[in-house]
Design an enzyme around this catalytic site. Sequence first.
Site, PDB file in Angstrom:
ATOM      1  N   CYS A  87       0.851  -1.189   0.000  1.00  0.00           N
ATOM      2  CA  CYS A  87       0.000   0.000   0.000  1.00  0.00           C
ATOM      3  C   CYS A  87       0.884   1.235   0.000  1.00  0.00           C
ATOM      4  O   CYS A  87       1.737   1.401   0.878  1.00  0.00           O
ATOM      5  CB  CYS A  87      -0.903  -0.009   1.228  1.00  0.00           C
ATOM      6  N   VAL A  88       0.676   2.081  -0.990  1.00  0.00           N
ATOM      7  CA  VAL A  88       1.405   3.340  -1.082  1.00  0.00           C
ATOM      8  C   VAL A  88       0.363   4.449  -1.073  1.00  0.00           C
ATOM      9  O   VAL A  88      -0.544   4.468  -1.912  1.00  0.00           O
ATOM     10  CB  VAL A  88       2.264   3.416  -2.367  1.00  0.00           C
ATOM     11  N   ILE A  89       0.490   5.363  -0.107  1.00  0.00           N
ATOM     12  CA  ILE A  89      -0.461   6.463   0.034  1.00  0.00           C
ATOM     13  C   ILE A  89       0.240   7.756  -0.358  1.00  0.00           C
ATOM     14  O   ILE A  89       1.343   8.051   0.118  1.00  0.00           O
ATOM     15  CB  ILE A  89      -1.001   6.539   1.475  1.00  0.00           C
ATOM     16  N   THR A  93       5.364  14.618  -1.283  1.00  0.00           N
ATOM     17  CA  THR A  93       6.548  14.599  -2.142  1.00  0.00           C
ATOM     18  C   THR A  93       6.362  13.592  -3.274  1.00  0.00           C
ATOM     19  O   THR A  93       5.388  12.849  -3.320  1.00  0.00           O
ATOM     20  CB  THR A  93       7.804  14.203  -1.335  1.00  0.00           C
ATOM     21  N   HIS A  95       7.975  10.916  -3.687  1.00  0.00           N
ATOM     22  CA  HIS A  95       8.328   9.574  -3.229  1.00  0.00           C
ATOM     23  C   HIS A  95       7.282   8.550  -3.696  1.00  0.00           C
ATOM     24  O   HIS A  95       7.633   7.451  -4.143  1.00  0.00           O
ATOM     25  CB  HIS A  95       8.439   9.579  -1.695  1.00  0.00           C
TER      26      HIS A  95
END
Length: 161
Positions: A87-89, A93, A95
Amino acid sequence: MATKNLSEYDLASVPSAEQMKFGIVVAEWNYEITGALAQGAMDTLIKHGAKESNIVLKHVPGTFELPLGGQFLAEYTQVDAIILIGCVIQGDTRHFDFICDGVTQGTTDLNLKYNKPFIFGVLTTNNEQQALDRAGGRLGNKGDEAAVTAIKMVALKNELK
């Protein structure tokens, strides 16, 4: 925005997973979410006949490490498919972009290198609520969807052998 419940599918369209072996690699980052996704995947695999003893569950620190964790499973176990769960929220930035690009490309590369299904069970959301909605919340569980995809891809490969 997804409007489909990720946990809804035609049960009859899913082959038996009784003779299949699966690997699941789970990112520890955002574990409230990734843990729920992994549980959804496990439950769905078992519901379709997979034996718990034929499911290898491993953890990696974050989503970026999923492809290498998947590669380790491909090289050191005898699984038929590997589900990558992360999971990437979105933050303030870039990133988010680098992590999403890296894990997506890494997953694609693994599918082709190993001629084995590596299933992209990674949420890429704008905020935590969107992730929770897709980790057993109002939009179902992406882990369920990833498990069904893994079963269907192994069945397809077996059919074509």
